[in-house]
Design an enzyme around this catalytic site. Structure first.
Site, short mmCIF file in Angstrom:
data_model
loop_
_atom_site.label_atom_id
_atom_site.label_comp_id
_atom_site.label_asym_id
_atom_site.label_seq_id
_atom_site.Cartn_x
_atom_site.Cartn_y
_atom_site.Cartn_z
N SER A 436 0.87 -1.17 0.00
CA SER A 436 0.00 0.00 0.00
C SER A 436 0.91 1.22 0.00
O SER A 436 1.75 1.37 0.90
CB SER A 436 -0.87 0.00 1.26
OG SER A 436 -1.57 -1.21 1.34
N CYS A 606 -6.83 -0.28 7.75
CA CYS A 606 -5.74 -0.91 6.99
C CYS A 606 -4.83 -1.74 7.88
O CYS A 606 -4.46 -1.33 8.98
CB CYS A 606 -4.93 0.16 6.26
SG CYS A 606 -3.69 -0.58 5.19
N ASP A 650 -8.31 -1.85 3.45
CA ASP A 650 -7.15 -2.24 2.63
C ASP A 650 -6.41 -3.25 3.50
O ASP A 650 -5.65 -2.87 4.39
CB ASP A 650 -6.29 -1.00 2.35
CG ASP A 650 -5.08 -1.32 1.49
OD1 ASP A 650 -5.02 -2.43 0.94
OD2 ASP A 650 -4.19 -0.46 1.38
N TRP A 652 -4.66 -7.40 4.28
CA TRP A 652 -3.95 -8.55 3.74
C TRP A 652 -3.68 -9.56 4.84
O TRP A 652 -3.73 -9.24 6.02
CB TRP A 652 -2.64 -8.12 3.06
CG TRP A 652 -1.69 -7.35 3.93
CD1 TRP A 652 -0.73 -7.86 4.74
CD2 TRP A 652 -1.61 -5.92 4.08
NE1 TRP A 652 -0.05 -6.86 5.38
CE2 TRP A 652 -0.57 -5.65 4.99
CE3 TRP A 652 -2.32 -4.84 3.53
CZ2 TRP A 652 -0.21 -4.35 5.37
CZ3 TRP A 652 -1.95 -3.55 3.91
CH2 TRP A 652 -0.91 -3.33 4.81
C1 FAD Z 1 -3.03 -5.29 -1.00
C2 FAD Z 1 -1.83 -5.57 -0.14
C3 FAD Z 1 -1.15 -4.53 0.46
C4 FAD Z 1 -0.03 -4.79 1.26
N1 FAD Z 1 0.63 -3.76 1.83
C5 FAD Z 1 1.70 -3.99 2.63
C6 FAD Z 1 2.41 -2.91 3.23
O1 FAD Z 1 2.10 -1.73 3.04
N2 FAD Z 1 3.47 -3.22 4.02
C7 FAD Z 1 3.88 -4.52 4.24
O2 FAD Z 1 4.86 -4.73 4.97
N3 FAD Z 1 3.22 -5.55 3.66
C8 FAD Z 1 2.17 -5.32 2.85
N4 FAD Z 1 1.53 -6.38 2.24
C9 FAD Z 1 2.11 -7.74 2.38
C10 FAD Z 1 3.18 -7.93 1.29
O3 FAD Z 1 2.55 -8.02 0.03
C11 FAD Z 1 3.99 -9.22 1.47
O4 FAD Z 1 3.12 -10.31 1.61
C12 FAD Z 1 4.91 -9.18 2.68
O5 FAD Z 1 5.77 -8.05 2.58
C13 FAD Z 1 5.78 -10.44 2.74
O6 FAD Z 1 6.44 -10.59 1.51
P1 FAD Z 1 7.82 -11.37 1.37
O7 FAD Z 1 8.06 -11.60 -0.07
O8 FAD Z 1 8.90 -10.68 2.13
O9 FAD Z 1 7.52 -12.73 2.10
P2 FAD Z 1 7.34 -14.13 1.38
O10 FAD Z 1 8.59 -14.58 0.74
O11 FAD Z 1 6.14 -14.03 0.53
O12 FAD Z 1 7.09 -15.04 2.63
C14 FAD Z 1 5.80 -15.23 3.08
C15 FAD Z 1 5.89 -15.93 4.40
O13 FAD Z 1 6.09 -14.98 5.41
C16 FAD Z 1 4.96 -14.93 6.27
N5 FAD Z 1 4.66 -13.52 6.48
C17 FAD Z 1 4.19 -12.64 5.58
N6 FAD Z 1 4.04 -11.42 6.15
C18 FAD Z 1 4.44 -11.57 7.43
C19 FAD Z 1 4.53 -10.69 8.52
N7 FAD Z 1 4.16 -9.40 8.43
N8 FAD Z 1 5.01 -11.16 9.68
C20 FAD Z 1 5.37 -12.46 9.79
N9 FAD Z 1 5.31 -13.34 8.79
C21 FAD Z 1 4.84 -12.90 7.63
C22 FAD Z 1 3.85 -15.63 5.56
O14 FAD Z 1 2.98 -16.28 6.43
C23 FAD Z 1 4.60 -16.62 4.72
O15 FAD Z 1 4.91 -17.76 5.47
C24 FAD Z 1 0.41 -6.13 1.45
C25 FAD Z 1 -0.28 -7.18 0.84
C26 FAD Z 1 -1.38 -6.90 0.05
C27 FAD Z 1 -2.10 -8.05 -0.60
#
Ligand code: FAD
Ligand code: FMN
Length: 654
Positions: A436, A606, A650, A652
């Protein structure tokens, strides 16, 4: 009555039972034996022939069109991140092997002149707040406009919805489409299938598709039993051709990728700044600013940025070393229909870094495939056990809870030496991650800000798991170029500047709310009479992850915000008021919130789906207690607010 006499093959791509597993092993063994050494591969010159008709994605098939018989079966997909598209392609491929006249349709390019047709299969994901995906929106509105006109008369249909039970409107679009088709005169061939991405969406799909083939046979008047469709099991479809070690003459891809991800409009952004936001604690939260390079590209406050990450080079190198493959090797990957799952030719390094999600948790079907490459019998047995029904708990503990990726697995099973074909077939495509946007275009027109908490898990055995995109973001330096896609949303401030707004966010849920505060401050500076604006913000500790604390203080001071309510979930000090979640603050201030709603306020929530659910529950309870509403009346009240564009989420899953 038509009887197909071609050999039958499987609709299933994952094997659950032992029979299917045995079949898979048989096929893998056959493939392994016929595998040619990488060095002997040559690059074929022929390009896949692609026939294009409006709205129809026509993959070249080994089954020539002339061999396909029977009425056209249109297989539509509504997909945001590719899962529904992948499932639709599986159906088309399997159907065509049975000589069914299947055509794949991206709903974005849906052709009204040939709708409804006699047979329609729909694989549709739900997004936003129970809405269609971007590529299905136009189709849905077109359908709505014809509502009541028996517009689906004559169509026999089957719908599979893709959703996630963490979201409030679970599979809303799939359900809506299924009931709309029926109401509009369509004939349902098969009960609506619901896939839950919070659990195992692939197994849900597999179960549904097993029933699809006999249902189709029955409606097409074919003599097929459901068992026959299942018999052959999964097959390798990917072929990898190596080009030697020199760069091909064409600078770029000579083969088209068939993946929708490569059709998305990709922007190049340049990193302007990348800094740590957390003041303490073990976790890291990054604030990253990107300059938008293309002059014609812009965004609005509240939009999303999808970032295409790259895997960490240390992991890429370690995997290549473990597989004994040269990273500079140029390869072309094509499936049996001649389509590439990602742009080719490319180096193994590009494939590992950009296209394959090598950090993802291997699925059970992958473990079965890896077992076939084990030279050590006991390792083979252990892998098969993990993939079996009896090994369910073991798999959950070892792979899911302890987050083991492919490299972890290969390190634990040293005798396993999989082929590149196996990897490109079974390792999923690396997806973009949504963020976001945490800035306002009114204040930063040529720059987007992202606020991302770095996903990192450490284990006692010394291993650690790093989220792909957040560790990519952490590694970025000023001047680095990033591939991304800007996506419009409806998460927008009211047009009327004096309308009060209630902003509720926890953790990085502050991101779009920060953009909104920037916009409100901008409006105020332009001397617009802004309304009474409240911010509810939750995090762990005031001394650790109170994101943008100084900026929030500034907005409070200059009147952009009338009041800020903080909730600290892991703080014991009195300053933070003990362990409090943001929904509790909403509850405590319910009287004021409801009177602001009476005055026409808009709410913006959010963060995590769980937090958003709790905030809604608390508001419902407040309406019941303070306004003497009935339970369903309170829910309907909030639903109406959403319909009026006054309740926005918003959210996730994490
Ligand atoms: C519409 C939308 C808006 C988003 N906006 C934001 C944003 O503004 N800021 C933000 O940080 N993320 C946001 N996210 C989440 C973001 O898209 C990712 O999913 C997140 O950053 C993890 O991505 P990664 O590739 O580092 O982890 P990946 O390699 O995809 O690993 C995912 C793994 O990590 C775990 N995981 C994911 N998130 C977390 C967490 N927060 N704490 C602990 N474990 C977690 C999952 O369960 C999964 O096992 C948003 C998602 C959506 C769908
Ligand atoms: C931002 C976002 C919003 C979502 N909203 C919903 C929703 O309202 N209801 C639901 O059932 N699933 C929802 N989902 C889950 C997706 O529908 C699910 O992950 C699906 O498998 C995605 O399919 P695709 O890869 O084809 O886009 C949402 C997912 C995201 C990322």
């Amino acid at each position: 009555m038509m009887i197909y006499n071609k050999p039958l093959s499987s609709a299933a791509f994952l094997a659950g039972g032992s029979l299917a597993m045995a079949m898979i092993l048989y096929i893998f063994r056959k493939k392994s034996k016929s595998a040619t050494s990488l060095a002997t591969f040559t690059l074929g010159k022929a390009k896949p022939k692609t026939k294009v008709m409006k709205g129809v994605v026509e993959p070249p098939s080994r089954t020539a069109s002339s061999e396909l018989t029977g009425p056209v079966i249109w297989v539509h997909f509504g997909s945001q991140t590719g899962t529904a598209e992948e499932f639709a392609k599986i159906i088309v491929k399997e159907g065509r092997k049975q000589r069914m006249n299947m055509k794949l349709v991206d709903l974005e390019k849906f052709d009204a002149s040939r709708f409804p047709g006699s047979f329609g299969i729909f694989l549709v994901a739900t997004y936003g707040e129970g809405e269609p995906t971007d590529n299905a929106k136009q189709f849905y509105h077109w359908l709505l406009e014809r509502s009541g006109g028996n517009s689906c008369s004559g169509m026999q249909y089957a719908v599979f919805g893709l959703g996630n039970t963490q979201y409030e409107h679970y599979n809303a679009f799939g359900k809506l489409l299924d009931s709309t088709f029926e109401r509009e005169g369509g004939k349902r061939m098969l009960k609506l299938g619901l896939g839950d991405d919070d659990k195992n969406i692939r197994e849900d799909f597999e179960d549904w598709v097993k029933k699809l083939w006999p249902a189709l046979s029955e409606h097409l008047g074919l003599e097929q039993s459901s068992q026959q469709w299942m018999d052959e099991g999964v097959q390798y479809k990917m072929q990898v051709k190596a080009h030697g070690y020199t760069k091909p003459a064409t600078n770029g891809c000579s083969f088209q990728s068939s993946n929708a991800l490569d059709a998305v409009h990709v922007e190049t952004l340049r990193v302007r700044e990348n800094r740590e936001l957390n003041k303490g604690g073990e976790r890291s939260c990054r604030h990253v600013e990107f300059d938008i390079l293309a002059p014609a590209v812009g965004y609005e406050t509240g939009d999303h940025l999808a970032i295409f990450p790259e895997n960490d080079m240390s992991m890429v190198k370690a995997l290549a070393a473990r597989l004994q493959v040269d990273l500079s090797l140029y390869i072309t990957v094509k499936d049996s229909d001649g389509f590439s799952p990602f742009p080719c030719p490319c180096t193994v390094e590009e494939a590992f870094a950009r296209y394959l999600d090598i950090n993802s948790l291997p699925r059970k079907s992958f473990l079965v495939a890896l077992a076939e490459f084990a030279r050590d019998g006991s390792e083979r047995e252990r892998l098969l056990k993990l993939a079996s029904k009896e090994g369910q708990d073991l798999y959950h503990q070892y792979v899911v809870l302890e987050t083991r990726n492919l490299l972890d697995l290969l390190n634990d099973f040293p005798s396993v030496q999989p082929s590149l074909e196996c990897l490109v077939e079974l390792v999923p495509r690396l997806q973009s991650r949504y963020y976001s946007i945490s800035s306002s275009n009114l204040v930063h027109p040529r720059c987007v800000h992202v606020t991302a908490v770095v996903v990192e898990k450490k284990y006692q055995d010394g291993r650690s798991f790093h989220g792909v995109c957040t560790s990519y973001l952490r590694r970025l330096h000023q001047g680095d170029i990033v591939r991304a896609h800007l996506r419009k949303t409806n998460f927008k401030l009211p047009r009327e500047v004096s309308t009060p707004v209630i902003l509720v966010g926890a953790g990085t849920g502050i991101a779009p709310l920060r953009g909104m505060c920037q916009e409100l401050e901008h409006r105020k500076r332009m001397l617009a009479p802004i309304g009474k604006n409240l911010l509810f913000f939750g995090c762990r500790r005031p001394t650790e992850d109170y994101l943008y604390e100084e900026e929030i203080g500034g907005w409070l001071e200059n009147g952009t915000l009338s009041r800020v309510h903080t909730a600290f979930s892991r703080s014991n000090d009195t300053l933070g008021g003990g362990k409090v979640y943001v929904q509790q603050r909403v509850d405590e201030n319910a009287i004021q919130l409801l009177s602001l709603l009476d005055a026409g306020a808009c709410i913006y929530v959010c963060g995590s789906t769980a937090m958003a659910r709790d905030v809604k529950r608390v508001l419902c309870q407040s309406l019941i207690f303070l306004r003497r509403m009935k339970g369903n009346g309170a829910e309907a009240f909030l639903e109406d607010l959403a319909k009026e564009g006054r309740y926005h989420q918003d959210v996730w899953t994490t």
